[in-house]
Design a protein around this motif. Structure first.
Motif, PDB file in Angstrom:
ATOM      1  N   GLU A   1       0.615  -1.144   0.097  1.00  0.00           N
ATOM      2  CA  GLU A   1      -0.182   0.092  -0.019  1.00  0.00           C
ATOM      3  C   GLU A   1       0.840   1.225   0.119  1.00  0.00           C
ATOM      4  N   GLN A   2       2.323   1.135   0.220  1.00  0.00           N
ATOM      5  CA  GLN A   2       2.922   2.474   0.331  1.00  0.00           C
ATOM      6  C   GLN A   2       4.262   2.113  -0.468  1.00  0.00           C
ATOM      7  N   ARG A   3       4.770   3.407  -0.674  1.00  0.00           N
ATOM      8  CA  ARG A   3       6.087   3.143  -1.465  1.00  0.00           C
ATOM      9  C   ARG A   3       7.196   2.338  -0.865  1.00  0.00           C
ATOM     10  N   SER A   4       7.430   2.522   0.540  1.00  0.00           N
ATOM     11  CA  SER A   4       8.323   1.586   1.197  1.00  0.00           C
ATOM     12  C   SER A   4       7.585   0.992   2.278  1.00  0.00           C
ATOM     13  N   GLN A   5       7.479  -0.409   2.404  1.00  0.00           N
ATOM     14  CA  GLN A   5       6.759  -1.041   3.328  1.00  0.00           C
ATOM     15  C   GLN A   5       7.254  -2.391   3.744  1.00  0.00           C
ATOM     16  N   ILE A   6       7.114  -2.788   4.772  1.00  0.00           N
ATOM     17  CA  ILE A   6       7.580  -3.928   5.253  1.00  0.00           C
ATOM     18  C   ILE A   6       6.325  -4.984   6.007  1.00  0.00           C
ATOM     19  N   VAL A   7       6.099  -5.923   5.145  1.00  0.00           N
ATOM     20  CA  VAL A   7       4.864  -6.575   5.527  1.00  0.00           C
ATOM     21  C   VAL A   7       5.059  -8.253   6.158  1.00  0.00           C
ATOM     22  N   ASP A   8       4.474  -8.374   7.147  1.00  0.00           N
ATOM     23  CA  ASP A   8       4.729  -9.775   7.800  1.00  0.00           C
ATOM     24  C   ASP A   8       4.055 -10.961   6.996  1.00  0.00           C
ATOM     25  N   ILE A   9       4.718 -11.676   6.256  1.00  0.00           N
ATOM     26  CA  ILE A   9       4.348 -12.818   5.658  1.00  0.00           C
ATOM     27  C   ILE A   9       4.391 -14.272   6.181  1.00  0.00           C
ATOM     28  N   THR A  10       5.051 -14.388   7.346  1.00  0.00           N
ATOM     29  CA  THR A  10       5.360 -15.546   8.126  1.00  0.00           C
ATOM     30  C   THR A  10       4.052 -16.350   8.021  1.00  0.00           C
TER      31      THR A  10
ATOM     32  N   ASP B   1      23.504   5.187  14.292  1.00  0.00           N
ATOM     33  CA  ASP B   1      22.649   5.315  15.872  1.00  0.00           C
ATOM     34  C   ASP B   1      22.014   6.615  15.889  1.00  0.00           C
ATOM     35  N   SER B   2      22.334   7.665  15.301  1.00  0.00           N
ATOM     36  CA  SER B   2      21.693   9.116  15.604  1.00  0.00           C
ATOM     37  C   SER B   2      20.507   9.389  14.834  1.00  0.00           C
ATOM     38  N   TRP B   3      20.112   8.427  13.730  1.00  0.00           N
ATOM     39  CA  TRP B   3      18.976   8.691  12.860  1.00  0.00           C
ATOM     40  C   TRP B   3      17.739   8.686  13.963  1.00  0.00           C
ATOM     41  N   PRO B   4      16.759   9.001  13.392  1.00  0.00           N
ATOM     42  CA  PRO B   4      15.460   8.937  14.451  1.00  0.00           C
ATOM     43  C   PRO B   4      14.772   7.476  14.306  1.00  0.00           C
ATOM     44  N   TRP B   5      14.689   7.002  15.650  1.00  0.00           N
ATOM     45  CA  TRP B   5      14.414   5.582  15.756  1.00  0.00           C
ATOM     46  C   TRP B   5      13.380   5.555  16.419  1.00  0.00           C
ATOM     47  N   ARG B   6      12.262   4.839  16.284  1.00  0.00           N
ATOM     48  CA  ARG B   6      10.855   4.703  17.239  1.00  0.00           C
ATOM     49  C   ARG B   6      11.017   3.428  18.017  1.00  0.00           C
ATOM     50  N   HIS B   7      11.579   2.401  17.443  1.00  0.00           N
ATOM     51  CA  HIS B   7      11.523   1.086  18.185  1.00  0.00           C
ATOM     52  C   HIS B   7      12.288   1.244  19.519  1.00  0.00           C
ATOM     53  N   ASP B   8      11.660   0.917  20.622  1.00  0.00           N
ATOM     54  CA  ASP B   8      12.146   0.752  22.073  1.00  0.00           C
ATOM     55  C   ASP B   8      11.300  -0.082  22.754  1.00  0.00           C
ATOM     56  N   ASP B   9      11.955  -1.320  22.934  1.00  0.00           N
ATOM     57  CA  ASP B   9      11.224  -2.438  23.575  1.00  0.00           C
ATOM     58  C   ASP B   9      11.919  -2.941  24.927  1.00  0.00           C
ATOM     59  N   ALA B  10      11.542  -3.998  25.239  1.00  0.00           N
ATOM     60  CA  ALA B  10      12.303  -4.794  26.360  1.00  0.00           C
ATOM     61  C   ALA B  10      13.680  -4.666  26.301  1.00  0.00           C
ATOM     62  N   ASP B  11      14.519  -4.826  25.161  1.00  0.00           N
ATOM     63  CA  ASP B  11      15.954  -4.765  25.155  1.00  0.00           C
ATOM     64  C   ASP B  11      16.363  -3.496  24.633  1.00  0.00           C
ATOM     65  N   GLY B  12      15.617  -2.443  24.905  1.00  0.00           N
ATOM     66  CA  GLY B  12      16.111  -1.080  24.506  1.00  0.00           C
ATOM     67  C   GLY B  12      15.940  -0.401  23.308  1.00  0.00           C
ATOM     68  N   PRO B  13      16.294   0.750  22.868  1.00  0.00           N
ATOM     69  CA  PRO B  13      16.080   1.270  21.482  1.00  0.00           C
ATOM     70  C   PRO B  13      17.210   0.781  20.803  1.00  0.00           C
TER      71      PRO B  13
ATOM     72  N   ALA C   1      11.693   0.615   7.157  1.00  0.00           N
ATOM     73  CA  ALA C   1      11.442   1.075   5.957  1.00  0.00           C
ATOM     74  C   ALA C   1      12.179   2.662   5.999  1.00  0.00           C
ATOM     75  N   ASP C   2      11.841   3.288   6.820  1.00  0.00           N
ATOM     76  CA  ASP C   2      12.803   4.611   6.921  1.00  0.00           C
ATOM     77  C   ASP C   2      14.138   4.499   6.896  1.00  0.00           C
ATOM     78  N   GLY C   3      14.683   3.545   7.511  1.00  0.00           N
ATOM     79  CA  GLY C   3      16.090   3.370   7.529  1.00  0.00           C
ATOM     80  C   GLY C   3      16.606   3.159   6.151  1.00  0.00           C
ATOM     81  N   MET C   4      15.946   2.154   5.524  1.00  0.00           N
ATOM     82  CA  MET C   4      16.614   1.871   4.054  1.00  0.00           C
ATOM     83  C   MET C   4      16.475   2.926   3.154  1.00  0.00           C
ATOM     84  N   GLU C   5      15.544   4.044   3.557  1.00  0.00           N
ATOM     85  CA  GLU C   5      15.514   5.198   2.544  1.00  0.00           C
ATOM     86  C   GLU C   5      16.748   6.144   2.961  1.00  0.00           C
ATOM     87  N   ARG C   6      17.373   5.818   4.087  1.00  0.00           N
ATOM     88  CA  ARG C   6      18.544   6.606   4.576  1.00  0.00           C
ATOM     89  C   ARG C   6      19.852   6.011   4.147  1.00  0.00           C
ATOM     90  N   VAL C   7      19.680   4.650   4.243  1.00  0.00           N
ATOM     91  CA  VAL C   7      21.049   3.909   3.607  1.00  0.00           C
ATOM     92  C   VAL C   7      21.271   4.321   2.233  1.00  0.00           C
TER      93      VAL C   7
END
Lengths: 134, 134, 134
Positions: free
Chosen positions: B9-18, C70-82, B61-67
């Motif tokens: 649905e989006q330009r960059s998107q990570i979809v769970d297909i497990t 490491d300094s990029w904006p990251w949202r993920h922050d769970d039991a094992d940290g950001p 998804a955002d990170g890959m647009e920075r890499v």
């Protein structure tokens, strides 16, 4: 296991080896479920991408030189020179592929897909191994 | 070889297909040592990562647009537009996975692992092939 | 499927596990066409690179911290940290390898190649699965 020879001409270069892989599978006479393509080098890789536009191959080679910068601080400097960036590019793209085979024995590549050898420290004479998996 | 359909649905998107991969393995009725998951596209990929936090998928998804930067100089511009960055992201993440099977036939995924389709040039209708290796 | 234990000591660390993989293949007693090396974690990976120069392993670990910042904006922050950056580094390097076997049952590694566990969120106790494919 069959081995393909690849001669590269530039420092960073993406080379279409789709036909060589197809020929190696046919020559093996083996039937199976998938094909393993393996690069036995540490400053090269193998990837699948679009086989239509030669300009894209320049983009991919140039892009890898931006993803991993030559100007970053690198310690590694041995017999083949200070080629740390080529080693990291190799690990990022990866040195192996597994591609499924169709029931008729052909590689199940998508319409636009080709198999590409990725040189990051050329020019060199390189090898690629091809094995059929059951 | 079984094929899963994925709609992005989006330009960059990570979809769970497990679950789709698990269902394809079960439907194949085949027993084996490992499963090959293969993406027949050149601006998408497949990866394994954590299936717990939906925010992480946005990060990836955002990170890959920075890499790989959209603003870098790109030459490639064909029928589907100037999507060079999507092609390089595809080669960096990679379009195939091989996951071992446990003795009971289930995927030997780690506790936090899921299998994710990576769209880099959506929205699109995509396919993923699944084969059981012996 | 056999499992290797790996203990890491640093946040980002590249650890040579070539001998462990060779021993797991020998202990399995299985003959086959290739070996699958699989990491059941989401902040680690496995790669093939040069086994000669220990400085290169520092370059690879440091380089991955530049490819994904490491300094990029990251949202993920769970039991094992950001630890979002560690998750993306894991997907870029990849958590599996398939290496062909020679007719004598040895890994068909190139002269300079070794197999390396890549820790991106250590120190931790980690596992690596090894399976022989036919």
């Amino acid at each position: 296991m069959r081995t393909i020879a690849v001669r590269t001409e530039q420092r960073s270069q993406i080379v279409d080896i789709t036909r060589d892989v197809q020929a190696a599978v046919a020559a093996s006479g083996a039937s199976g479920v998938a094909v393993l393509v393996y690069v036995p080098h540490t400053t090269a890789a193998v990837t699948i991408n679009e086989h239509v536009d030669p300009e894209l191959l320049v983009d991919l080679a140039d892009g890898m030189e931006r993803v991993v910068g030559d100007s970053w601080p690198w310690r590694h400097d041995d017999a083949d020179g200070p080629n740390g960036p080529a080693h990291l590019r190799s690990s990022l793209v990866g040195g192996h592929l597994v591609v499924p085979l169709r029931d008729d024995g052909e590689l199940a590549l998508g319409t636009y897909q080709g198999i590409f050898f990725c040189e990051f420290d050329g020019p060199r004479d390189r090898s690629v191994h091809v094995s059929v998996l059951q």
